[in-house]
Design a protein around this motif. Structure first.
Motif, PDB file in Angstrom:
ATOM      1  N   VAL A   1     -90.355 -26.692 -40.568  1.00  0.00           N
ATOM      2  CA  VAL A   1     -91.426 -25.734 -40.825  1.00  0.00           C
ATOM      3  C   VAL A   1     -90.789 -24.500 -41.440  1.00  0.00           C
ATOM      4  CG1 VAL A   1     -93.300 -24.354 -39.862  1.00  0.00           C
ATOM      5  CG2 VAL A   1     -92.770 -26.597 -38.872  1.00  0.00           C
ATOM      6  N   CYS A   2     -91.206 -24.158 -42.657  1.00  0.00           N
ATOM      7  CA  CYS A   2     -90.559 -23.089 -43.413  1.00  0.00           C
ATOM      8  C   CYS A   2     -91.613 -22.143 -43.983  1.00  0.00           C
ATOM      9  CB  CYS A   2     -89.727 -23.696 -44.545  1.00  0.00           C
ATOM     10  SG  CYS A   2     -88.945 -22.475 -45.628  1.00  0.00           S
ATOM     11  N   THR A   3     -91.309 -20.850 -43.964  1.00  0.00           N
ATOM     12  CA  THR A   3     -92.149 -19.831 -44.584  1.00  0.00           C
ATOM     13  C   THR A   3     -91.513 -19.444 -45.909  1.00  0.00           C
ATOM     14  OG1 THR A   3     -92.591 -18.995 -42.363  1.00  0.00           O
ATOM     15  CG2 THR A   3     -93.320 -17.633 -44.205  1.00  0.00           C
ATOM     16  N   PRO A   4     -92.107 -19.790 -47.043  1.00  0.00           N
ATOM     17  CA  PRO A   4     -91.444 -19.551 -48.324  1.00  0.00           C
ATOM     18  C   PRO A   4     -91.376 -18.086 -48.743  1.00  0.00           C
ATOM     19  CG  PRO A   4     -93.610 -20.498 -48.678  1.00  0.00           C
ATOM     20  CD  PRO A   4     -93.363 -20.548 -47.208  1.00  0.00           C
ATOM     21  N   ARG A   5     -92.305 -17.262 -48.249  1.00  0.00           N
ATOM     22  CA  ARG A   5     -92.270 -15.838 -48.604  1.00  0.00           C
ATOM     23  C   ARG A   5     -92.965 -15.028 -47.507  1.00  0.00           C
ATOM     24  NH1 ARG A   5     -96.434 -16.011 -53.837  1.00  0.00           N
ATOM     25  NH2 ARG A   5     -97.819 -17.624 -52.982  1.00  0.00           N
ATOM     26  N   ALA A   6     -92.634 -13.721 -47.473  1.00  0.00           N
ATOM     27  CA  ALA A   6     -93.186 -12.822 -46.454  1.00  0.00           C
ATOM     28  C   ALA A   6     -92.986 -13.385 -45.051  1.00  0.00           C
ATOM     29  CB  ALA A   6     -94.660 -12.548 -46.724  1.00  0.00           C
ATOM     30  N   HIS A   7     -91.783 -13.869 -44.798  1.00  0.00           N
ATOM     31  CA  HIS A   7     -91.472 -14.468 -43.500  1.00  0.00           C
ATOM     32  C   HIS A   7     -91.737 -13.471 -42.375  1.00  0.00           C
ATOM     33  CE1 HIS A   7     -88.362 -15.187 -40.275  1.00  0.00           C
ATOM     34  NE2 HIS A   7     -88.989 -16.345 -40.276  1.00  0.00           N
ATOM     35  N   ASN A   8     -92.414 -13.948 -41.358  1.00  0.00           N
ATOM     36  CA  ASN A   8     -92.656 -13.146 -40.159  1.00  0.00           C
ATOM     37  C   ASN A   8     -91.717 -13.663 -39.068  1.00  0.00           C
ATOM     38  OD1 ASN A   8     -93.695 -11.746 -37.986  1.00  0.00           O
ATOM     39  ND2 ASN A   8     -95.755 -12.596 -38.122  1.00  0.00           N
TER      40      ASN A   8
ATOM     41  N   THR B   1     -89.126 -11.283 -40.355  1.00  0.00           N
ATOM     42  CA  THR B   1     -88.104 -10.549 -41.108  1.00  0.00           C
ATOM     43  C   THR B   1     -88.578 -10.009 -42.449  1.00  0.00           C
ATOM     44  OG1 THR B   1     -87.243 -12.490 -42.288  1.00  0.00           O
ATOM     45  CG2 THR B   1     -86.342 -12.044 -40.078  1.00  0.00           C
ATOM     46  N   GLY B   2     -89.646 -10.587 -43.020  1.00  0.00           N
ATOM     47  CA  GLY B   2     -90.069 -10.176 -44.354  1.00  0.00           C
ATOM     48  C   GLY B   2     -89.277 -10.810 -45.470  1.00  0.00           C
ATOM     49  N   ALA B   3     -88.388 -11.737 -45.159  1.00  0.00           N
ATOM     50  CA  ALA B   3     -87.570 -12.401 -46.179  1.00  0.00           C
ATOM     51  C   ALA B   3     -88.418 -13.364 -47.004  1.00  0.00           C
ATOM     52  CB  ALA B   3     -86.418 -13.156 -45.523  1.00  0.00           C
ATOM     53  N   SER B   4     -88.024 -13.559 -48.263  1.00  0.00           N
ATOM     54  CA  SER B   4     -88.682 -14.521 -49.153  1.00  0.00           C
ATOM     55  C   SER B   4     -87.613 -15.371 -49.826  1.00  0.00           C
ATOM     56  CB  SER B   4     -89.516 -13.808 -50.213  1.00  0.00           C
ATOM     57  OG  SER B   4     -90.590 -13.101 -49.635  1.00  0.00           O
ATOM     58  N   LEU B   5     -87.909 -16.638 -49.993  1.00  0.00           N
ATOM     59  CA  LEU B   5     -86.958 -17.544 -50.623  1.00  0.00           C
ATOM     60  C   LEU B   5     -86.757 -17.178 -52.089  1.00  0.00           C
ATOM     61  CD1 LEU B   5     -88.287 -20.900 -49.152  1.00  0.00           C
ATOM     62  CD2 LEU B   5     -86.091 -19.855 -48.616  1.00  0.00           C
ATOM     63  N   THR B   6     -85.499 -17.150 -52.514  1.00  0.00           N
ATOM     64  CA  THR B   6     -85.191 -16.941 -53.918  1.00  0.00           C
ATOM     65  C   THR B   6     -85.141 -18.289 -54.628  1.00  0.00           C
ATOM     66  OG1 THR B   6     -82.805 -17.096 -53.552  1.00  0.00           O
ATOM     67  CG2 THR B   6     -83.812 -14.910 -53.332  1.00  0.00           C
ATOM     68  N   GLU B   7     -85.202 -18.253 -55.941  1.00  0.00           N
ATOM     69  CA  GLU B   7     -85.152 -19.490 -56.714  1.00  0.00           C
ATOM     70  C   GLU B   7     -83.843 -20.226 -56.481  1.00  0.00           C
ATOM     71  OE1 GLU B   7     -86.274 -20.932 -61.261  1.00  0.00           O
ATOM     72  OE2 GLU B   7     -86.083 -18.808 -60.779  1.00  0.00           O
TER      73      GLU B   7
ATOM     74  N   VAL C   1     -81.641  -1.389 -43.555  1.00  0.00           N
ATOM     75  CA  VAL C   1     -82.315  -2.674 -43.703  1.00  0.00           C
ATOM     76  C   VAL C   1     -81.827  -3.215 -45.039  1.00  0.00           C
ATOM     77  CG1 VAL C   1     -84.518  -3.877 -43.932  1.00  0.00           C
ATOM     78  CG2 VAL C   1     -84.327  -1.918 -42.385  1.00  0.00           C
ATOM     79  N   PRO C   2     -81.057  -4.295 -45.056  1.00  0.00           N
ATOM     80  CA  PRO C   2     -80.290  -4.673 -46.246  1.00  0.00           C
ATOM     81  C   PRO C   2     -81.093  -5.245 -47.411  1.00  0.00           C
ATOM     82  CG  PRO C   2     -79.970  -6.279 -44.498  1.00  0.00           C
ATOM     83  CD  PRO C   2     -80.736  -5.150 -43.896  1.00  0.00           C
ATOM     84  N   TYR C   3     -82.410  -5.396 -47.271  1.00  0.00           N
ATOM     85  CA  TYR C   3     -83.193  -5.939 -48.384  1.00  0.00           C
ATOM     86  C   TYR C   3     -84.621  -5.420 -48.288  1.00  0.00           C
ATOM     87  CZ  TYR C   3     -84.686  -9.208 -44.728  1.00  0.00           C
ATOM     88  OH  TYR C   3     -85.155  -9.750 -43.575  1.00  0.00           O
ATOM     89  N   ARG C   4     -85.351  -5.555 -49.386  1.00  0.00           N
ATOM     90  CA  ARG C   4     -86.746  -5.132 -49.435  1.00  0.00           C
ATOM     91  C   ARG C   4     -87.626  -6.254 -48.888  1.00  0.00           C
ATOM     92  NH1 ARG C   4     -88.338   0.211 -50.676  1.00  0.00           N
ATOM     93  NH2 ARG C   4     -86.460   1.171 -51.548  1.00  0.00           N
ATOM     94  N   PRO C   5     -88.263  -6.041 -47.737  1.00  0.00           N
ATOM     95  CA  PRO C   5     -89.084  -7.107 -47.164  1.00  0.00           C
ATOM     96  C   PRO C   5     -90.424  -7.230 -47.878  1.00  0.00           C
ATOM     97  CG  PRO C   5     -89.185  -5.160 -45.778  1.00  0.00           C
ATOM     98  CD  PRO C   5     -88.201  -4.850 -46.876  1.00  0.00           C
ATOM     99  N   ASP C   6     -91.048  -8.375 -47.724  1.00  0.00           N
ATOM    100  CA  ASP C   6     -92.394  -8.627 -48.212  1.00  0.00           C
ATOM    101  C   ASP C   6     -93.248  -8.958 -46.999  1.00  0.00           C
ATOM    102  OD1 ASP C   6     -94.504  -9.059 -50.007  1.00  0.00           O
ATOM    103  OD2 ASP C   6     -94.061 -11.199 -50.150  1.00  0.00           O
ATOM    104  N   GLY C   7     -94.493  -8.548 -47.015  1.00  0.00           N
ATOM    105  CA  GLY C   7     -95.361  -8.872 -45.896  1.00  0.00           C
ATOM    106  C   GLY C   7     -95.761  -7.654 -45.098  1.00  0.00           C
TER     107      GLY C   7
END
Length: 446
Positions: free
Chosen positions: A223-230, A232-238, A367-373
């Motif tokens: 089970v994977c969250t491809p973007r706006a992971h809850n 952390t707000g992480a999103s998969l890169t290409e 916070v080492p990256y820009r989160p989404d969500g």
């Protein structure tokens, strides 16, 4: 014997022993968390081979009647107490804990209910999916899915994920999930008796090496969250997706579920992790974050076999999703005004999380990256629970990181902050307060 002197496990076969325990659980003679006798001791008492007792206990665990606790033995299972989203702070606290979207960025669902002409009450036996909604969803999914698929509607993303897992797995099977992970996913696995294989998440999403280890260790679903992971707000890169697809291509028998819960308002593109060789897969898109949680509706695209299995669990005669809710969702998704609202929401959520990250950075908290969500995940070098308690005393409600992991001993220094409604003054004030709390905890060694 736990439960009183009158409690006595009987039987000479594994089925009889397991049945005896289940009878006493049903009658209340064996209460939740009661410890069953050690295998060797019960085997001696009953005059049977210890493998017979071990098999009985294994069947009880598989049925969800009991659970193993290592050196703590085998105990009668209790209903899990699960953490959940949406628990507001109340009082005068500033609620940065709920995980909710901004109500001002959700459309008016009552107005949508009245549109589209006279609504005729559907009766038993009508098609389970609104034709207009299915047409919209199929076009939406077709932009991202190259394989043949069919579209169904479930009672939200959590319901869809649970039904999909139940359609293919049995109790005791292992599911690879993100670490940290969405609260409801943890609850779904525990309630259904699945084992979890945590897969570490970094700024680019699931780590391929950790996923490979989980699959090689026997995980039967991912089970994977491809973007706006809850959370952390992480999103998969290409680039990360290419690596994950390579891992999954070596395990075509594994069920792959993608939970794209933030699709309409995400600031990041969707990158599909499911390789062509995967036989069983599903892409789930809930409308909760951008149309409203109370619609309880998710759109599901899946392969033919998975669709048939899921369809059997969402039949038009018993468990279909309300066609009134589907009607409302269709009207909203086809409304140009709602599309404009989604654009505003996309920009607002990205701005607010970025604002919080910037203010934290200004106060020495990285916070080492820009989160989404809707959330920002903050790793601290002090105890997260102590930080949450100290912030509460100062009027701020956030969630401790240990709630979002299978093993509470991990991510001890993390907190999750919901940024969906945060204002610039609040972001500055919160960052200053958190910095002060961290400084105090460092001094006290907490």
């Amino acid at each position: 014997m736990p439960g009183g002197d009158d409690v006595r496990i009987r039987g000479t076969t594994a089925a009889e022993i397991a049945g005896s325990v289940r009878d006493q659980v049903a009658s209340g003679e064996l209460a939740p968390r009661a410890v069953l006798p050690p295998v060797r001791a019960l085997a001696a008492e009953l005059g049977v081979n210890r493998n017979t007792v071990a098999l009985a206990y294994r069947r009880l665990v598989e049925a969800g009647v009991a659970e193993t606790r290592g050196r703590g033995g085998t105990v009668i299972a209790a209903v899990p107490r699960l953490a959940r989203e949406g628990v507001g702070a109340g009082g005068d606290w500033v609620d940065l804990a709920s995980g909710n979207p901004d109500p001002e960025l959700l459309p008016d669902i009552l107005a949508a209910a009245a549109r589209g002409g006279r609504y005729r009450q559907p009766l038993y036996g009508v098609p389970a999916v609104d034709a207009g909604l299915a047409e919209w969803a199929s076009a939406d999914f077709a932009e991202d899915i190259e394989q043949p698929f069919r579209t169904l509607v479930a009672h939200g993303a959590v319901d869809a994920t649970e039904r999909l897992l139940n359609a293919h797995l049995t109790r005791g099977d292992t599911v690879a999930i993100e670490d940290p992970c969405f609260l409801a996913s943890i609850g779904t696995l525990r309630l259904n008796g699945y084992r979890s294989a945590p897969v570490q998440v970094d700024a680019a999403g699931m780590r391929p090496d950790a996923l490979r280890a989980a699959l090689e260790d026997g995980a039967r679903a991912v089970v994977c969250t491809p973007r706006a992971h809850n959370p952390t707000g992480a999103s998969l890169t290409e680039e990360r997706v290419a690596d994950i697809r390579a891992v999954l291509a070596d395990h075509p028998q594994v069920l792959v579920i993608e939970d794209d819960h933030f699709s309409a308002v995400s600031a990041r593109p969707y990158h599909r992790i499911t390789p062509p060789a995967t036989a069983r897969w599903a892409l789930v898109r809930s409308v909760s974050k951008f149309l409203g949680p109370d619609l309880r509706l998710a759109l599901v695209a899946a392969d033919a076999e998975t669709t048939v299995r899921l369809e059997a669990r969402l039949s038009a005669g018993t468990t279909w999703v309300s066609l009134l809710l589907q009607h409302i969702a269709r009207e909203l998704l086809l409304d140009p005004g709602v599309h404009e609202l989604h654009e505003r929401a996309r920009e607002a959520y990205a701005h607010r999380s970025g604002l919080l990250v910037d203010r934290l950075h200004a106060h020495g908290i990285e916070v080492p990256y820009r989160p989404d969500g809707l959330n920002v995940w903050v790793e601290l070098d002090v105890d997260g629970r102590s930080a949450v308690e100290a912030l509460a005393q100062r009027g701020w409600a956030v969630r401790p990181g240990h709630l979002f992991v299978r093993d509470p001993s991990t991510h001890q220094g993390a907190i999750r902050v919901t940024s969906s409604t945060i204002s610039e003054p609040q972001a500055e004030a919160f960052a200053a307060e958190l910095a002060a709390v961290v400084a105090e905890l460092r001094t006290t060694g907490s």
